[in-house]
Design an enzyme around this catalytic site. Structure first.
Site, PDB file in Angstrom:
ATOM      1  CE  LYS A   1      -1.786   1.569   4.083  1.00 10.22           C
ATOM      2  NZ  LYS A   1      -1.422   2.973   4.384  1.00 10.22           N
ATOM      3  CG  ASN A   2       2.203   2.825   3.531  1.00  7.33           C
ATOM      4  OD1 ASN A   2       1.053   3.161   3.231  1.00  7.33           O
ATOM      5  ND2 ASN A   2       2.586   2.641   4.789  1.00  7.33           N
TER       6      ASN A   2
ATOM      7  NE  ARG B   1      -1.858  12.246   8.205  1.00  9.63           N
ATOM      8  CZ  ARG B   1      -1.755  13.516   8.500  1.00  9.63           C
ATOM      9  NH1 ARG B   1      -2.772  14.169   8.989  1.00  9.63           N
ATOM     10  NH2 ARG B   1      -0.616  14.143   8.325  1.00  9.63           N
TER      11      ARG B   1
ATOM     12  CB  CYS C   1      -5.287  10.723  11.628  1.00 13.02           C
ATOM     13  SG  CYS C   1      -3.688   9.986  11.854  1.00 13.02           S
TER      14      CYS C   1
ATOM     15  NE  ARG D   1       0.250  10.295  10.171  1.00 10.60           N
ATOM     16  CZ  ARG D   1      -0.201   9.325   9.391  1.00 10.60           C
ATOM     17  NH1 ARG D   1      -1.365   8.790   9.613  1.00 10.60           N
ATOM     18  NH2 ARG D   1       0.530   8.894   8.391  1.00 10.60           N
ATOM     19  N   PRO D   2       1.530  16.696  11.287  1.00  6.03           N
ATOM     20  CG  PRO D   2       3.216  18.043  12.181  1.00  6.03           C
ATOM     21  CD  PRO D   2       2.472  16.754  12.411  1.00  6.03           C
ATOM     22  CB  VAL D   3       1.932  18.296   5.683  1.00  2.95           C
ATOM     23  CG1 VAL D   3       1.223  16.947   5.717  1.00  2.95           C
ATOM     24  CG2 VAL D   3       0.936  19.442   5.626  1.00  2.95           C
TER      25      VAL D   3
ATOM     26  CG  ASP E   1       3.181   1.600   9.550  1.00  5.96           C
ATOM     27  OD1 ASP E   1       2.698   2.433  10.336  1.00  5.96           O
ATOM     28  OD2 ASP E   1       3.447   1.869   8.361  1.00  5.96           O
TER      29      ASP E   1
ATOM     30  CB  ILE F   1       7.154   7.032  14.635  1.00  9.07           C
ATOM     31  CG1 ILE F   1       8.395   6.147  14.498  1.00  9.07           C
ATOM     32  CG2 ILE F   1       6.873   7.787  13.329  1.00  9.07           C
ATOM     33  CD1 ILE F   1       9.673   6.858  14.112  1.00  9.07           C
TER      34      ILE F   1
ATOM     35  NE  ARG G   1      -7.377   4.401   5.502  1.00  9.20           N
ATOM     36  CZ  ARG G   1      -6.651   5.311   6.115  1.00  9.20           C
ATOM     37  NH1 ARG G   1      -6.934   5.641   7.356  1.00  9.20           N
ATOM     38  NH2 ARG G   1      -5.664   5.909   5.506  1.00  9.20           N
TER      39      ARG G   1
HETATM   40  N1  EPU Z   1       6.191  14.934  10.778  1.00  8.38           N
HETATM   41  C1  EPU Z   1       6.215  16.280  11.051  1.00  8.38           C
HETATM   42  N2  EPU Z   1       6.088  17.168  10.010  1.00  8.38           N
HETATM   43  C2  EPU Z   1       5.940  16.749   8.724  1.00  8.38           C
HETATM   44  C3  EPU Z   1       5.914  15.374   8.445  1.00  8.38           C
HETATM   45  C4  EPU Z   1       6.042  14.475   9.503  1.00  8.38           C
HETATM   46  O1  EPU Z   1       6.347  16.694  12.191  1.00  8.38           O
HETATM   47  O2  EPU Z   1       5.825  17.596   7.827  1.00  8.38           O
HETATM   48  C5  EPU Z   1       6.326  13.968  11.871  1.00  8.38           C
HETATM   49  C6  EPU Z   1       5.068  13.101  12.033  1.00  8.38           C
HETATM   50  O3  EPU Z   1       4.075  13.737  12.808  1.00  8.38           O
HETATM   51  C7  EPU Z   1       5.640  11.868  12.689  1.00  8.38           C
HETATM   52  C8  EPU Z   1       7.017  11.739  12.045  1.00  8.38           C
HETATM   53  O4  EPU Z   1       7.316  13.030  11.520  1.00  8.38           O
HETATM   54  O5  EPU Z   1       5.772  12.066  14.065  1.00  8.38           O
HETATM   55  C9  EPU Z   1       7.139  10.717  10.929  1.00  8.38           C
HETATM   56  O6  EPU Z   1       6.041  10.865  10.050  1.00  8.38           O
HETATM   57  P1  EPU Z   1       6.135  10.550   8.493  1.00  8.38           P
HETATM   58  O7  EPU Z   1       5.962  11.821   7.740  1.00  8.38           O
HETATM   59  O8  EPU Z   1       7.325   9.721   8.194  1.00  8.38           O
HETATM   60  O9  EPU Z   1       4.827   9.657   8.278  1.00  8.38           O
HETATM   61  P2  EPU Z   1       3.927   9.655   6.991  1.00  8.38           P
HETATM   62  O10 EPU Z   1       4.764   9.871   5.801  1.00  8.38           O
HETATM   63  O11 EPU Z   1       2.736  10.525   7.183  1.00  8.38           O
HETATM   64  C10 EPU Z   1       4.185   7.104   6.441  1.00  8.38           C
HETATM   65  C11 EPU Z   1       3.263   5.934   6.269  1.00  8.38           C
HETATM   66  C12 EPU Z   1       2.671   5.550   7.617  1.00  8.38           C
HETATM   67  C13 EPU Z   1       3.825   5.184   8.557  1.00  8.38           C
HETATM   68  C14 EPU Z   1       4.816   6.364   8.653  1.00  8.38           C
HETATM   69  C15 EPU Z   1       6.037   6.052   9.480  1.00  8.38           C
HETATM   70  C16 EPU Z   1       2.441   6.206   4.018  1.00  8.38           C
HETATM   71  C17 EPU Z   1       1.312   6.530   3.113  1.00  8.38           C
HETATM   72  N3  EPU Z   1       2.209   6.293   5.330  1.00  8.38           N
HETATM   73  O12 EPU Z   1       3.389   8.152   6.983  1.00  8.38           O
HETATM   74  O13 EPU Z   1       1.863   4.403   7.404  1.00  8.38           O
HETATM   75  O14 EPU Z   1       3.330   4.884   9.835  1.00  8.38           O
HETATM   76  O15 EPU Z   1       5.244   6.743   7.336  1.00  8.38           O
HETATM   77  O16 EPU Z   1       6.722   4.977   8.952  1.00  8.38           O
HETATM   78  O17 EPU Z   1       3.521   5.831   3.557  1.00  8.38           O
HETATM   79  C18 EPU Z   1       0.100   2.902   7.874  1.00  8.38           C
HETATM   80  O18 EPU Z   1       0.342   2.336   6.787  1.00  8.38           O
HETATM   81  O19 EPU Z   1      -0.679   2.404   8.735  1.00  8.38           O
HETATM   82  C19 EPU Z   1       0.718   4.187   8.158  1.00  8.38           C
HETATM   83  C20 EPU Z   1       0.252   5.022   9.092  1.00  8.38           C
END
Ligand code: EPU
Length: 417
Positions: free
Chosen positions: A22-23, A92, A116, A121-123, A304, A326, A396
């Protein structure tokens, strides 16, 4: 809303086929926005999140054909550079269209993802990186409104290695002018899969899978035919199902190369991992030993897999400690597991799991994707019947979970709640 009913304490046996990841599929599908030519993707799992991405790409104007696990995407004309709230709120990962849309059209409007079940989970790191590549970004009525004359290559340092952030910037940088260097990049295998696909389209990406990734911008990307990697988290979930039921199963299509941390902890817990070749593995075990786990970025132990391993540890012979580093709110399965006779105490980001002799069936509620998987695993071993409500979370991210478990001998059925 559907629910699962699982009659526990049944041994598992036989073979299960692991699906496409999926990811990895989500960013790879989004990358189709970067070319006007056909992108033919194989091994795409049949999941709700994949359908959400298909709907989002269709909304943007792409033409999509889906036949079994092959999805063909053509984004020759994009009629709207806008990802609406209705789609982003259900997934997301929709944020992954921001980089490609900006790279292709120089403007994009994507609903800001909210928090969520597993954390805020900010961007912000995605947006900061785009700004340093010469995009101007504002937030307007809940939308990220972004514009650029053309992305310019830049030196980017991520405060935290973010998976989708790294993917978004890689995609954006493929069509930028000049060179982008991403430092403290995330190293997850799904990022390497995306980079391999983009390089096949003509991108110039080096260093994926390491903490420094370099992308030399090119003028255009071509169409591609690409097979997505298999799902390491689905494989890890079936390993947990085998160990908690004291069973041995064979997993085919396992991405063995990406599973060191999962295999290592599993073996420390008393599990057996017998790798037959580069994708077939016999997994399982008869006793469960307590272990300590700390989640971390790849190649560390994946967040995960945290919930599913906790389920197995509820039946370990002793005390285990699991630290989540994380996400700040990823222990929602614990209260539900305790309703099934587990003995787990959470304080801050740490769960202390006192092994018990037996889990007992109960009515429990799924709260997010991996938490739901942990409840299924616990139910497979519990005495009596477990009802798991709100399994739309599972749909999902796990393809045909009940069919796969049934074929291994589990007693699991889906009903309308
Ligand atoms: N973070 C920030 N700012 C940002 C981005 C991230 O503070 O702009 C923080 C997050 O809040 C978190 C950490 O950085 O504390 C890591 O988050 P990351 O961005 O790596 O997570 P993600 O990209 O949103 C992906 C997977 C998740 C998985 C995480 C960690 C996808 C679509 N999603 O999420 O998968 O848990 O990486 O490995 O690839 C799942 O499949 O169940 C799932 C949640």
């Amino acid at each position: 809303m559907d629910k699962f009913i699982i009659e526990g304490s049944k041994k598992l046996s036989g073979a299960v086929k692991i699906s496409g990841s999926k990811n990895a599929s989500l960013p790879i599908m989004s990358a189709a926005l970067l070319t006007k030519e056909d992108v033919i993707l194989k091994n795409i799992p049949d999941l709700k999140d994949i359908n959400t991405m298909i709907n989002l790409l269709k909304h943007l104007g792409c033409k999509i054909k889906k036949e079994n696990d092959v999805v063909t995407i053509n984004c020759s004309s994009i009629n709207s550079p806008e990802a609406p709230y209705e789609l982003v709120k259900t997934m997301r990962a929709s944020i992954l269209v921001l980089g490609p849309l900006l790279a292709r059209l120089n403007s994009a409007k994507v609903s800001m993802p909210g928090g969520c079940a597993i954390g805020v989970r900010p961007v912000n790191l995605h947006l900061k990186a785009f700004e340093s590549m010469d995009a101007s970004i504002s937030i307007d009525e809940g939308y990220i409104v972004a514009k650029t004359n053309k992305f310019k290559g830049s030196d980017i340092y991520f405060d935290i290695p973010t998976v989708t952030g790294t993917e978004n910037v890689i995609m954006a940088a493929t069509l930028a002018s000049g060179k982008t260097v991403i430092k403290n990049a995330a190293k997850e295998p799904e990022i390497v899969d995306l980079a391999n696909m983009l390089n096949k389209m003509g991108a110039k990406i080096e260093g994926s899978g390491t903490s420094t990734i370099t992308v030399e911008g090119v003028d255009r990307l071509s169409g591609v035919e690409y097979t997505v990697m298999n799902d390491r988290i689905e494989a890890g979930t079936f390993m947990c199902a085998a160990l908690i039921t004291s069973s041995f199963i064979k997993m085919v299509n396992t991405p063995v190369y990406a599973m060191d941390a999962i295999f290592d902890k599993f073996k420390e817990m008393g599990g057996v991992v017998d790798v037959e070749d580069d994708s077939a593995v016999i997994v399982g075990g008869e006793t469960i030993k307590p272990v300590n786990i700390k989640t971390s970025v790849y190649p560390g132990f994946p967040t995960d897999m945290q919930a599913q391993f906790i389920s197995v540890l509820t039946l370990a012979d002793g005390v285990s400690i699991v630290k989540e580093t994380i996400f700040e709110n990823r222990f929602q399965h614990v209260a539900e597991l305790n309703r099934m006779n587990a003995d787990i105490v959470v304080s801050n980001n740490q769960a202390v799991i006192n092994g018990v002799k037996q889990l007992k069936g109960a009515r429990v509620m799924a709260t997010d994707l991996r938490a739901s998987a942990s409840l299924v695993i616990a139910a497979l071993a519990a005495a009596g019947s477990t009802e798991i409500l709100r399994i739309y979370h599972l749909d999902r991210g796990y393809e045909k979970l009940e069919q796969k478990l049934s074929s291994l001998g589990a007693n699991i059925r889906r009903e309308k709640a």
